[in-house]
Design an enzyme around this catalytic site. Structure first.
Site, short mmCIF file in Angstrom:
data_model
loop_
_atom_site.label_atom_id
_atom_site.label_comp_id
_atom_site.label_asym_id
_atom_site.label_seq_id
_atom_site.Cartn_x
_atom_site.Cartn_y
_atom_site.Cartn_z
N PRO A 295 -40.04 17.26 47.17
CG PRO A 295 -39.49 17.39 44.90
CD PRO A 295 -39.77 16.42 46.01
CB ALA B 22 -41.41 20.61 42.72
N GLY B 23 -44.87 20.66 42.38
CA GLY B 23 -45.95 19.96 41.67
C GLY B 23 -46.03 18.49 42.03
N GLY C 71 -47.14 17.45 45.05
CA GLY C 71 -48.13 17.26 46.10
C GLY C 71 -47.56 17.20 47.50
CB SER C 72 -44.65 18.86 49.15
OG SER C 72 -44.98 20.23 49.07
CB ALA D 243 -51.78 16.66 49.09
CG ASP E 214 -52.10 17.36 44.61
OD1 ASP E 214 -52.37 16.92 43.48
OD2 ASP E 214 -51.29 18.29 44.81
#
Ligand SMILES: Nc1ncnc2c1ncn2[C@@H]1O[C@H](COP(=O)(O)OP(=O)(O)O)[C@@H](O)[C@H]1O
Ligand SMILES: C[C@@](O)(CCOP(=O)(O)O)CC(=O)O
Length: 313
Positions: free
Chosen positions: A88, A91-92, A94-95, A97, A139
Site C-alpha cells: 500500500p 501507509a508506512g 516502505g512502498s 523504498a 526502509d
C-alpha cells in the site's frame, strides 16, 4: 528484460522516538514491489499509477537512480522501467523504498556490471532522498537485506532471529493518508513542551526496545505483545495516534491478538498486531467488518532479488 522484487517493511518498535536518537526495530515483510528494466527509450510505467512522465516530480527518484548508475557504473542513461507493487502506498510500509531498491537492483542487472547489495541500498537511498528529504535509511536497508533490523542513530544491526514460530503478524491499513513530516514535527513539539517529562517518556521508549530484543530472542510472544501495547500507549501520549489507530488496536486485542500498535508515523497509516496462528482467522474477520484492508504478513529474510516473471504494460 530483467526483473527484481524487493520487500516492504513494518516498524515493530520505536518509531518517532528514533528521531531523537533512541533505538527502533524494523522487519522486512513479504509484500513486494517488482520492477522490470529493459534497454530502450526512456519510459516509466507503473501498473498502479499508470505512465509516469520522466520530467515529473514522481519520476525524480527513478531519474536519480538512473543518473547514479550511469555516472558511477557506466550504465546507459535511458531505460524502459515497469513497476508493479502490492505494497500500500503512503501507509508506512516502505512502498517507495521497495520500488527504489527493486529498480536499482534490476537496473544494475540489466547494465551487466558487478555489484553488491550495499551498492543497491546506497543507490536506492539517493532515490529515497528525492521522496523524503532526509530519511533515516531504515526502509532501503530493510528492503535490500530483508530480516529483522535494530537501528539507532544511523547504525543498523541485523538481528539473526525472527518472530517466534506459531506467530502471525497482522497488518491493517486504515486507509487514512497522513503527512509523515507533519506528524514528526508535532510529536517533537510536544516532546519539547513536556521538558523533563518528555525525556522520561523517551527513555522508557528506548528501554522498551531493548526489552523487545530480549523477548524476540527468547521467543516470548506474550511479553512481545504486551510491549507493543505499551509502545502504542507511549505513541498515543506523544500525539502520534488517531482514533482509528486506537480503535483498531482495541479491535485486534479484543479478538485475541496478544498485542497491537500503530506502526510508522501514525495518525492513520497502518496498525500491526501479533497473534498466535490459531487466533488469526477471528482477528482478520473482525477487521474486515471495519472495511479496512487487512494483510497477514510473513517476514522476508532475503531482501531484494531477481525474479523471472515480466510485467507487461
Ligand atoms: N506502485 C508504485 N508505482 C509507482 N510509484 C510508487 C508505487 N508505490 C510507491 N511509489 C512511490 O512511493 C511514494 C510513496 O512513498 P511514501 O510516501 O514514503 O510512502 P511509503 O510509506 O509507502 O513509502 C509514492 O508517492 C510514489 O512516488
Ligand atoms: C515516524 C518515523 O519514526 C517513522 C516514519 O515511518 P513511515 O514513513 O510511516 O514508514 C520517522 C523516521 O524514522 O524518520
Amino acid at each position: 528484460m530483467t526483473c527484481s522484487i524487493a520487500p516492504g517493511k513494518v516498524i515493530l518498535f520505536g518509531e518517532h522516538f528514533v528521531v531523537e536518537g533512541y533505538p527502533a526495530i524494523g522487519l522486512a515483510v513479504g509484500l513486494y514491489a517488482r520492477t522490470c528494466v529493459e534497454e530502450g527509450d526512456l519510459k516509466i510505467y507503473s501498473r498502479q499509477l499508470g505512465p509516469i512522465d520522466p520530467s515529473s516530480k514522481e519520476a525524480k527518484p527513478y531519474m536519480r537512480i538512473i543518473e547514479e548508475a550511469s555516472i558511477r557504473y557506466g550504465c546507459r542513461d535511458r531505460y524502459r522501467i515497469y513497476i508493479d507493487s502490492e505494497i500500500p502506498v503512503g501507509a508506512g510500509m516502505g512502498s517507495s523504498a521497495a520500488v527504489n531498491v527493486s529498480l536499482a537492483h534490476s537496473l544494475l542487472e540489466t547494465c551487466g556490471v558487478e555489484f553488491t547489495k550495499e551498492d543497491v541500498s546506497r543507490i536506492a537511498y539517493l532515490g529515497e532522498i528525492m521522496v523524503h528529504g532526509k530519511p533515516s535509511g531504515v526502509d532501503n536497508t530493510l528492503s535490500t537485506y530483508g530480516g529483522l533490523v535494530y537501528y539507532r542513530q544511523g547504525l543498523f544491526k541485523r538481528l539473526n532471529t525472527s518472530l517466534p514460530e506459531n506467530t502471525a503478524l497482522i497488518v491493517a491499513d486504515t486507509g487514512v493518508k497522513r503527512d509523515t513530516g507533519l506528524v514528526v514535527r508535532e510529536v517533537l513539539e510536544r516532546y519539547r513542551r513536556l521538558g523533563g517529562l518528555g525525556k522520561v517518556i523517551y527513555e522508557v521508549a528506548g528501554r522498551l526496545v531493548e526489552e523487545a530484543v530480549v523477548a524476540i530472542e527468547k521467543g516470548d510472544v506474550s511479553r512481545l505483545g504486551e510491549l507493543m501495547i505499551v509502545n502504542h500507549g507511549l505513541l498515543f501520549a506523544m500525539g502520534a495516534s488517531a482514533w482509528i489507530n486506537d480503535y483498531l488496536v482495541h479491535k485486534m486485542i479484543n479478538n485475541g491478538a496478544q498485542g497491537a500498535k500503530l506502526s510508522g508515523a501514525g495518525r492513520g497509516g497502518i496498525v500491526i498486531g501479533i497473534a498466535r496462528l490459531e487466533n488469526t482467522g477471528k482477528i482478520m474477520e473482525a477487521l474486515k467488518t471495519e472495511k479496512v484492508n487487512v494483510y497477514l504478513v510473513k517476514p522476508d529474510h532475503e531482501g531484494v532479488r531477481s525474479i523471472n516473471t515480466r510485467i507487461s504494460p
